[in-house]
Design an enzyme around this catalytic site. Sequence first.
Site, PDB file in Angstrom:
ATOM      1  CG  ASP A   1      -8.661  -3.572  -3.665  1.00  0.00           C
ATOM      2  OD1 ASP A   1      -8.094  -3.084  -2.671  1.00  0.00           O
ATOM      3  OD2 ASP A   1      -8.708  -4.801  -3.878  1.00  0.00           O
TER       4      ASP A   1
ATOM      5  CG  HIS B   1      -9.092  -5.895  -0.424  1.00  0.00           C
ATOM      6  ND1 HIS B   1      -8.066  -5.056  -0.774  1.00  0.00           N
ATOM      7  CD2 HIS B   1      -8.796  -6.322   0.829  1.00  0.00           C
ATOM      8  CE1 HIS B   1      -7.201  -4.970   0.230  1.00  0.00           C
ATOM      9  NE2 HIS B   1      -7.616  -5.744   1.212  1.00  0.00           N
TER      10      HIS B   1
ATOM     11  CE1 TYR C   1      -3.998  -1.989   0.704  1.00  0.00           C
ATOM     12  CE2 TYR C   1      -2.789  -2.960   2.535  1.00  0.00           C
ATOM     13  CZ  TYR C   1      -3.884  -2.951   1.695  1.00  0.00           C
ATOM     14  OH  TYR C   1      -4.858  -3.908   1.838  1.00  0.00           O
TER      15      TYR C   1
HETATM   16  C1  FMN Z   1      -7.504 -11.314   6.529  1.00  0.00           C
HETATM   17  C2  FMN Z   1      -7.264 -10.706   5.193  1.00  0.00           C
HETATM   18  C3  FMN Z   1      -6.325  -9.710   5.056  1.00  0.00           C
HETATM   19  C4  FMN Z   1      -6.066  -9.154   3.803  1.00  0.00           C
HETATM   20  N1  FMN Z   1      -5.083  -8.220   3.689  1.00  0.00           N
HETATM   21  C5  FMN Z   1      -4.770  -7.748   2.465  1.00  0.00           C
HETATM   22  C6  FMN Z   1      -3.686  -6.854   2.307  1.00  0.00           C
HETATM   23  O1  FMN Z   1      -3.028  -6.485   3.271  1.00  0.00           O
HETATM   24  N2  FMN Z   1      -3.403  -6.407   1.054  1.00  0.00           N
HETATM   25  C7  FMN Z   1      -4.137  -6.801  -0.038  1.00  0.00           C
HETATM   26  O2  FMN Z   1      -3.858  -6.380  -1.153  1.00  0.00           O
HETATM   27  N3  FMN Z   1      -5.160  -7.660   0.093  1.00  0.00           N
HETATM   28  C8  FMN Z   1      -5.494  -8.139   1.302  1.00  0.00           C
HETATM   29  N4  FMN Z   1      -6.520  -9.036   1.427  1.00  0.00           N
HETATM   30  C9  FMN Z   1      -7.248  -9.481   0.218  1.00  0.00           C
HETATM   31  C10 FMN Z   1      -6.593 -10.718  -0.386  1.00  0.00           C
HETATM   32  O3  FMN Z   1      -5.379 -10.400  -1.028  1.00  0.00           O
HETATM   33  C11 FMN Z   1      -7.493 -11.358  -1.450  1.00  0.00           C
HETATM   34  O4  FMN Z   1      -7.811 -10.398  -2.436  1.00  0.00           O
HETATM   35  C12 FMN Z   1      -8.781 -11.953  -0.888  1.00  0.00           C
HETATM   36  O5  FMN Z   1      -8.563 -12.539   0.374  1.00  0.00           O
HETATM   37  C13 FMN Z   1      -9.326 -13.012  -1.854  1.00  0.00           C
HETATM   38  O6  FMN Z   1     -10.544 -13.506  -1.417  1.00  0.00           O
HETATM   39  P1  FMN Z   1     -10.696 -14.883  -0.613  1.00  0.00           P
HETATM   40  O7  FMN Z   1     -10.282 -14.594   0.789  1.00  0.00           O
HETATM   41  O8  FMN Z   1     -12.159 -15.166  -0.735  1.00  0.00           O
HETATM   42  O9  FMN Z   1      -9.840 -15.913  -1.283  1.00  0.00           O
HETATM   43  C14 FMN Z   1      -6.799  -9.591   2.674  1.00  0.00           C
HETATM   44  C15 FMN Z   1      -7.751 -10.592   2.827  1.00  0.00           C
HETATM   45  C16 FMN Z   1      -7.991 -11.155   4.063  1.00  0.00           C
HETATM   46  C17 FMN Z   1      -9.005 -12.257   4.172  1.00  0.00           C
END
Ligand code: FMN
Length: 385
Positions: free
Chosen positions: A206, A274, A178
Site C-alpha cells: 500500500d 496502513h 518493503y
Molecule cells: C508508527 C507506525 C509505523 C508503521 N510502520 C509500518 C511498517 O513499517 N510497515 C507496514 O507494513 N506497516 C506499518 N505501519 C502500519 C501498521 O502495520 C498497521 O497497518 C496500522 O498501524 C494499523 O492501524 P492502527 O495503528 O490504527 O491499529 C505502521 C504504523 C504505525 C502506527
Amino acid sequence: MRSSDLLLSFAATALAARPFLNEPDTGIDDVMGNLTAGELPPLDQIIGLPDFEWAFRHARPAKNYTYYRNGAAGEWSYRNNLEAYSRFRLRPRVMVDITNIESTLSTTILGHNFSAPFFISPAARADYANEVAEAGLVQGAYEGNILYMAALYAKLSIEEIAAAKPTNDTQVTFQQVYLDANDTATKILFERAEKAGSKAIVFTVDSAADGNRHRALRYGVGSADSSYSYITWDYYQKLQNMTTLPVIIKGIMTVEDAVTAVEKGAPAIMLSNHGGRQLDGSPSALEVALEIYQQAPQVFNQTEVYADGGVRYGADALKLLALGCKAVGLGRPFMYANAYGAAGVKKAIDIMKHEIALDAANMGVADIKKINPSFMKWENNNWYS
Ligand SMILES: Cc1cc2nc3c(=O)[nH]c(=O)nc-3n(C[C@H](O)[C@H](O)[C@H](O)COP(=O)(O)O)c2cc1C
Ligand SMILES: *[C@@H]1O[C@H](CO)[C@@H](O)[C@H](O)[C@H]1NC(C)=O
Ligand SMILES: *[C@@H]1O[C@H](CO)[C@@H](O)[C@H](O)[C@H]1NC(C)=O
Ligand SMILES: *[C@@H]1O[C@H](CO)[C@@H](O)[C@H](O)[C@H]1NC(C)=O
Ligand SMILES: *[C@@H]1O[C@H](CO)[C@@H](O)[C@H](O)[C@H]1NC(C)=O
Ligand SMILES: *[C@@H]1O[C@H](CO)[C@@H](O)[C@H](O)[C@H]1NC(C)=O
Ligand SMILES: *[C@@H]1O[C@H](CO)[C@@H](O)[C@H](O)[C@H]1NC(C)=O
Ligand SMILES: *[C@@H]1O[C@H](CO)[C@@H](O)[C@H](O)[C@H]1NC(C)=O
C-alpha cells in the site's frame, strides 16, 4: 436517489460534524492528570487500550508521540478507521449458553496456533517508545501467545529481534518487508528472515509512494519508505518463487484486488490502509471487508483474510471477524503499550482478549470461530441520523 433520501443524507452529513474523540474520556485524565512530565501512570491505571495512548502522550516527547500518532494529510482516513466501527450496529442474540466463550478464543494463522485471533501489526521504530525497542513487542507477544509481525524498518535488526525471543525455537513470528525490485537484495532479505525463524513474509503493497504526512514532517519523523516503489502483480508472482515462505500481501483496499490476490495464489491477504498513514481518503478495513462480503464473499473461503486499522475494542475485532476475517491486527495500541515494555504489551493483549470474550458473550456468540455476518446489521448507520 429519491429526494427524501437526498435530504436525509444531507442531514446525516451536517450532523456528522461532531467532535472527533481520538481519545475517549475514560477518566484517566481526572485521576492521573497530576503526573509530572515524562512519568507514566502505573500500569494498573490502564483500563482499556485508549489509556495507553493517553499515557504515551503525557510521558513521551511530542516528536515521539507524533511518529506513532500521525496520519496522512487531513487525517480523515485515520479518523475514519476509528469511527467506521461505530457506524455498523450489532445484532446481539440472547438466551445462548456463552459460558465457554473464553475457551474459543484461540485460532490458527497460516496453520500456526495462537491464543487469540489478533496480532501485532508491523510498525517501524519501537525505540520511540522504549529503549528496549522491538524486544518489548516480541516478548510481550510471546507472553500473550499471539503473533508478532516484525517491521523491516524496526530499530532492532531481524537477527536481534529473533535473539530477543524468550524461546526463539518455538515462537512464531512473521517478517514484514518493503522491496525495491532489486532481486539480489530481496533474496538476501528473504534468506535472513528465514534463517532468523520467520514463518512468513508480509509484503506491504500500500506504499508505492511516500505517505503525505504533514505533522510528521514538521517533527522530522516522516516515513523511511520514501521512494517510488515498483510493486506489480507480476513482481509478486516472481517473489513467490524467491522464497519457500508464504508471501502475505498487506494493504488490500478493494474487492478487485482481493480477487486478483486469490488468482495470483496469495496464501493470505491483509486488508489495511496502513493505519491511515499513506493515502488520505483510502477506506477502512471494515469497509473493504464489507465490500468483499457483498461482492465476492468466496474470497474469505479461498484465502486467509486479515485486517487492521483502528481496532481499539473487543467489538471492533468482532465486527471484522463476523465478516469472515481470520484475525485482526493492531498497530498503534501496541506501540504505545510498549512504553511499559513487554509488561505493557502483555497487558494490552490481556485487555483485548478480555474485551473480545465479554463482547462476544453479550452478543450471544457461543464460539468465536462461529461468529458470522448475521451478528451485524450491515447497513451503514450514523448514530446521529
Ligand atoms: C508508527 C507506525 C509505523 C508503521 N510502520 C509500518 C511498517 O513499517 N510497515 C507496514 O507494513 N506497516 C506499518 N505501519 C502500519 C501498521 O502495520 C498497521 O497497518 C496500522 O498501524 C494499523 O492501524 P492502527 O495503528 O490504527 O491499529 C505502521 C504504523 C504505525 C502506527
Ligand atoms: C496523583 O493522584 C493520584 C490519585 O488521586 C494519587 O494516588 C497520586 O499519589 C498523585 N500523584 C502525585 C504525583 O501527586
Ligand atoms: C495446534 O493445535 C492443535 C489443536 O489443538 C494441535 O493438534 C496441534 O498439535 C497444535 N500445533 C502445534 C504446532 O502446536
Ligand atoms: C524518543 O525517541 C527517540 C528515538 O528517536 C529515543 O531515542 C528516545 O529515547 C525517545 N524518548 C523517550 C523519552 O523514550
Ligand atoms: C536463539 O537464542 C540463542 C540463545 O539466546 C542464541 O544463541 C541464538 O543465536 C538465537 N538464534 C537466533 C536465530 O536468533
Ligand atoms: C542490489 O542489491 C545488492 C545487494 O544489497 C547490491 O549489492 C547492489 O548494488 C544493488 N543493486 C542496485 C542496482 O542497487
Ligand atoms: C514461478 O515458478 C513456477 C513454478 O516453477 C512457474 O510456473 C512460474 O512461471 C514462475 N513465475 C514467475 C513469475 O517466475
Ligand atoms: C464458505 O464456506 C462455508 C463453510 O464451508 C460455506 O458455508 C459458505 O457457503 C462458503 N461461502 C462462500 C461464499 O463460498
